[in-house]
Design a protein around this motif. Structure first.
Motif, PDB file in Angstrom:
ATOM      1  N   ALA A  17       0.937  -1.251   0.057  1.00 38.98           N
ATOM      2  CA  ALA A  17       0.077  -0.141  -0.100  1.00 38.98           C
ATOM      3  C   ALA A  17       0.832   1.288   0.078  1.00 38.98           C
ATOM      4  N   GLU A  36       9.917   2.992   6.822  1.00 39.41           N
ATOM      5  CA  GLU A  36       9.793   1.426   6.831  1.00 39.41           C
ATOM      6  C   GLU A  36      10.623   0.997   7.764  1.00 39.41           C
ATOM      7  N   ARG A 109       7.147 -12.204  -3.037  1.00 40.22           N
ATOM      8  CA  ARG A 109       6.853 -10.901  -2.310  1.00 40.22           C
ATOM      9  C   ARG A 109       8.128  -9.885  -2.474  1.00 40.22           C
ATOM     10  N   ASP A 297      -3.738  -3.547   4.841  1.00 44.38           N
ATOM     11  CA  ASP A 297      -4.264  -4.575   5.931  1.00 44.38           C
ATOM     12  C   ASP A 297      -4.246  -3.751   7.300  1.00 44.38           C
ATOM     13  N   ALA A 310      -3.349  -7.724  -1.663  1.00 42.74           N
ATOM     14  CA  ALA A 310      -2.458  -6.927  -2.196  1.00 42.74           C
ATOM     15  C   ALA A 310      -3.196  -5.993  -3.140  1.00 42.74           C
TER      16      ALA A 310
HETATM   17  C1  LIG Z   1       1.261 -15.968   3.809  1.00 43.33           C
HETATM   18  C2  LIG Z   1       0.405 -15.072   3.033  1.00 43.33           C
HETATM   19  C3  LIG Z   1       0.150 -15.111   1.536  1.00 43.33           C
HETATM   20  C4  LIG Z   1      -0.628 -14.102   0.811  1.00 43.33           C
HETATM   21  N1  LIG Z   1      -0.962 -14.314  -0.321  1.00 43.33           N
HETATM   22  C5  LIG Z   1      -1.656 -13.172  -0.974  1.00 43.33           C
HETATM   23  C6  LIG Z   1      -2.030 -13.235  -2.491  1.00 43.33           C
HETATM   24  O1  LIG Z   1      -1.585 -14.413  -3.110  1.00 43.33           O
HETATM   25  N2  LIG Z   1      -2.684 -12.397  -2.945  1.00 43.33           N
HETATM   26  C7  LIG Z   1      -2.934 -11.312  -2.269  1.00 43.33           C
HETATM   27  O2  LIG Z   1      -3.401 -10.185  -3.024  1.00 43.33           O
HETATM   28  N3  LIG Z   1      -2.725 -10.923  -1.033  1.00 43.33           N
HETATM   29  C8  LIG Z   1      -2.082 -12.029  -0.118  1.00 43.33           C
HETATM   30  N4  LIG Z   1      -1.838 -11.893   0.907  1.00 43.33           N
HETATM   31  C9  LIG Z   1      -2.235 -10.392   1.665  1.00 43.33           C
HETATM   32  C10 LIG Z   1      -1.351  -9.526   1.321  1.00 43.33           C
HETATM   33  O3  LIG Z   1      -0.052  -9.854   1.870  1.00 43.33           O
HETATM   34  C11 LIG Z   1      -1.512  -8.245   2.154  1.00 43.33           C
HETATM   35  O4  LIG Z   1      -3.174  -8.174   2.169  1.00 43.33           O
HETATM   36  C12 LIG Z   1      -0.729  -6.993   1.871  1.00 43.33           C
HETATM   37  O5  LIG Z   1       0.488  -7.302   1.911  1.00 43.33           O
HETATM   38  C13 LIG Z   1      -1.117  -5.687   2.276  1.00 43.33           C
HETATM   39  O6  LIG Z   1      -0.031  -4.865   1.877  1.00 43.33           O
HETATM   40  P1  LIG Z   1       0.044  -3.789   3.023  1.00 43.33           P
HETATM   41  O7  LIG Z   1       0.863  -2.712   2.249  1.00 43.33           O
HETATM   42  O8  LIG Z   1      -1.193  -3.078   3.612  1.00 43.33           O
HETATM   43  O9  LIG Z   1       0.747  -4.362   4.082  1.00 43.33           O
HETATM   44  P2  LIG Z   1       2.196  -5.034   4.195  1.00 43.33           P
HETATM   45  O10 LIG Z   1       2.558  -5.637   2.958  1.00 43.33           O
HETATM   46  O11 LIG Z   1       1.949  -6.211   5.220  1.00 43.33           O
HETATM   47  O12 LIG Z   1       3.314  -4.167   4.430  1.00 43.33           O
HETATM   48  C14 LIG Z   1       3.555  -3.409   5.669  1.00 43.33           C
HETATM   49  C15 LIG Z   1       4.755  -2.673   5.743  1.00 43.33           C
HETATM   50  O13 LIG Z   1       4.838  -1.953   6.996  1.00 43.33           O
HETATM   51  C16 LIG Z   1       6.330  -2.546   7.448  1.00 43.33           C
HETATM   52  N5  LIG Z   1       5.827  -1.915   8.947  1.00 43.33           N
HETATM   53  C17 LIG Z   1       5.219  -2.747   9.998  1.00 43.33           C
HETATM   54  N6  LIG Z   1       5.149  -2.025  11.144  1.00 43.33           N
HETATM   55  C18 LIG Z   1       5.910  -0.982  10.858  1.00 43.33           C
HETATM   56  C19 LIG Z   1       6.307   0.313  11.587  1.00 43.33           C
HETATM   57  N7  LIG Z   1       5.477   0.344  13.300  1.00 43.33           N
HETATM   58  N8  LIG Z   1       7.064   1.297  11.216  1.00 43.33           N
HETATM   59  C20 LIG Z   1       7.290   1.211   9.918  1.00 43.33           C
HETATM   60  N9  LIG Z   1       6.853   0.440   9.054  1.00 43.33           N
HETATM   61  C21 LIG Z   1       6.275  -0.643   9.596  1.00 43.33           C
HETATM   62  C22 LIG Z   1       6.432  -3.667   7.349  1.00 43.33           C
HETATM   63  O14 LIG Z   1       7.819  -3.929   7.558  1.00 43.33           O
HETATM   64  C23 LIG Z   1       6.047  -3.849   5.895  1.00 43.33           C
HETATM   65  O15 LIG Z   1       6.835  -3.321   4.882  1.00 43.33           O
HETATM   66  C24 LIG Z   1      -1.054 -12.937   1.635  1.00 43.33           C
HETATM   67  C25 LIG Z   1      -0.808 -12.849   3.092  1.00 43.33           C
HETATM   68  C26 LIG Z   1      -0.042 -13.712   3.685  1.00 43.33           C
HETATM   69  C27 LIG Z   1       0.233 -13.623   5.220  1.00 43.33           C
END
Ligand SMILES: Cc1cc2nc3c(=O)[nH]c(=O)nc-3n(C[C@H](O)[C@H](O)[C@H](O)COP(=O)(O)OP(=O)(O)OC[C@H]3O[C@@H](n4cnc5c(N)ncnc54)[C@H](O)[C@@H]3O)c2cc1C
Length: 400
Positions: A17, A36, A109, A297, A310
């Motif tokens: 995101a 990050e 990923r 998320d 994602a």
């Molecule tokens: C095993 C698994 C398989 C998956 N497979 C799929 C799939 O096939 N297709 C799909 O669409 N979705 C899939 N998902 C779901 C998908 O990974 C998430 O919905 C997606 O990654 C959400 O993106 P995001 O950017 O919100 O969070 P994230 O990708 O989790 O990114 C969050 C980021 O914030 C950083 N962060 C965390 N806390 C802090 C902090 N306090 N300060 C600074 N940075 C911080 C983390 O290091 C990370 O880089 C899967 C999830 C899992 C667990």
């Protein structure tokens, strides 16, 4: 107030995101810094994921779809098998590109993170690694202050808005929406890996999903024949149990009696990755407070079973930037964003939960029924999937 009143955005989290939002914010002239927690770009992080047509369409709008496709692999379809290896259903995605404007892409990923981060930096987004958010100070009326832990040198950053893209364990959420429910553990632990296993009966571009006797196994064949696999097994408590060295044995034991190629793939895997306890948040009291908003998320954690987490995170980034472009002040923009997004994402999170529940092993009678009912479930699920894939955000349209 015009868009210029939100000049500086603090984005917490450089996963999916965060960089997508950052790129759209750059498009409307906002200065963006992503903070990050990871120490460095992590090419090898996690296992792999699928990006759905709706997510790929967001990336295409940004002009980064090709960069992502180049690091990933086209996804053609999936076949479902029971524990005896009998085919019980199929979803063919070969028409997706024609019907939805983009096909599905499987990608490691780490490769996705790297592609998004590189493209974001190219568009003027600053990314600071090793910066873990610890606290958000919202006491000033027109500014928000982020505080960081000592790991990356600590310190603080000021912005006109702060957007939490920090995933399902979001620290931003804990700070800004303290009454939010904790993400719920769904009872499934995910493991995965990459293997060279020429005997695995999977054609390149296809996935095979096996409802095993004790656990679920999914495997995708990349164009070069490498097998990308995951295993979902029921566990009473996340993370409890075997030490990392025992993971392979544990997975092999859970698939004893299932089609033999599963054990071959697991044995051929140099390193078993995980576990990832699968969590979700079915609903939240609110996604924003003052100058702080949550997306991805952090706002609506979902399990992977619908393959949408994602892609939803990408849609969020695009729509939130459009709201900030069009709404007079950030709080109105956040409210418009939440109004527009909540019905769609909550429906998909619930759908993913239901799909995950079907992976749970429920005894021979339930299995017998499942094998017969699956084609019907797939037909019924096709409508929901179509809605998810067909969703498009028109960047030129004004936020409602
Ligand atoms: C095993 C698994 C398989 C998956 N497979 C799929 C799939 O096939 N297709 C799909 O669409 N979705 C899939 N998902 C779901 C998908 O990974 C998430 O919905 C997606 O990654 C959400 O993106 P995001 O950017 O919100 O969070 P994230 O990708 O989790 O990114 C969050 C980021 O914030 C950083 N962060 C965390 N806390 C802090 C902090 N306090 N300060 C600074 N940075 C911080 C983390 O290091 C990370 O880089 C899967 C999830 C899992 C667990």
């Amino acid at each position: 107030m015009t868009q210029r009143d939100v000049r500086r955005a603090i984005v917490i989290g450089g996963g999916i995101a965060g960089p997508v939002l950052g790129m759209f914010l750059r498009r409307i002239g906002v200065e963006v810094t992503i903070f990050e927690a990871r120490e460095a770009p992590a090419e090898q992080e996690g296992a792999f994921l699928g990006i759905a047509p709706n997510g790929m369409n967001v990336l295409a709008d940004l002009g980064v779809a090709e960069a992502v496709q180049a690091r990933g692999a086209p996804f053609v379809g999936m076949r479902f098998e029971n524990a005896r290896g009998r085919r019980i259903g199929e979803i063919d995605q070969r028409e997706a590109a024609r019907r939805f404007g983009a096909g599905l892409v499987m990608i490691r990923r780490g490769a996705l993170h790297a592609a998004l981060a590189e493209e974001a930096v190219r568009r003027g987004v600053a990314i600071r690694y090793g910066m873990r958010l610890t606290d958000v100070d919202r006491s000033e009326p027109r500014q928000v202050v982020a505080r960081f832990g000592e790991g990356g040198g600590g310190g603080e950053a000021r912005g006109d808005v702060l957007i939490g893209c920090d995933g399902f364990r979001s620290r931003t959420r804990a700070c800004a929406v303290p009454d939010a429910p904790a993400p719920g553990y769904t009872g499934l632990l995910d493991f995965g890996g990459f293997a060279r296993c020429p005997g695995a009966p999977i054609e390149p571009g296809w996935s095979v999903m096996v409802f095993g006797r004790r656990a679920f196994f999914g495997a995708f064949a990349a164009p070069d024949g490498e097998i990308w696999w995951f295993h979902n097994g029921g566990e009473p408590a996340p993370g409890r149990g075997a030490a990392p060295g025992q993971l392979r044995e544990r997975i092999l034991a859970l698939h004893e009696g299932d089609p033999g190629w599963i054990a071959d793939v697991v044995r051929a895997t140099p390193e078993v990755l995980g576990p990832w306890p699968l969590h979700d948040i079915l609903t939240m009291p609110r996604w924003h407070d003052g100058r702080v908003c949550l997306i991805g998320d952090a706002a609506h954690a979902t399990t992977p079973h619908a393959g949408q987490g994602a892609s939803l995170a990408m849609e969020d980034g695009m729509l939130l930037a459009r709201c900030l472009r069009d709404e007079p002040d950030p709080q109105q923009a956040f409210a418009a964003f939440e109004r527009a997004r909540r019905p769609r994402v909550e429906a998909i999170v619930r759908q993913a939960r239901r799909m995950g529940n079907r992976k749970a092993v429920a005894g021979p009678v339930a299995e017998w029924l499942r094998d017969r009912a699956l084609p019907l479930f797939l037909r019924l699920g096709a409508a929901a999937q179509e809605r998810a894939y067909a969703y498009r955000i028109d960047w030129e349209a004004r936020a409602a």
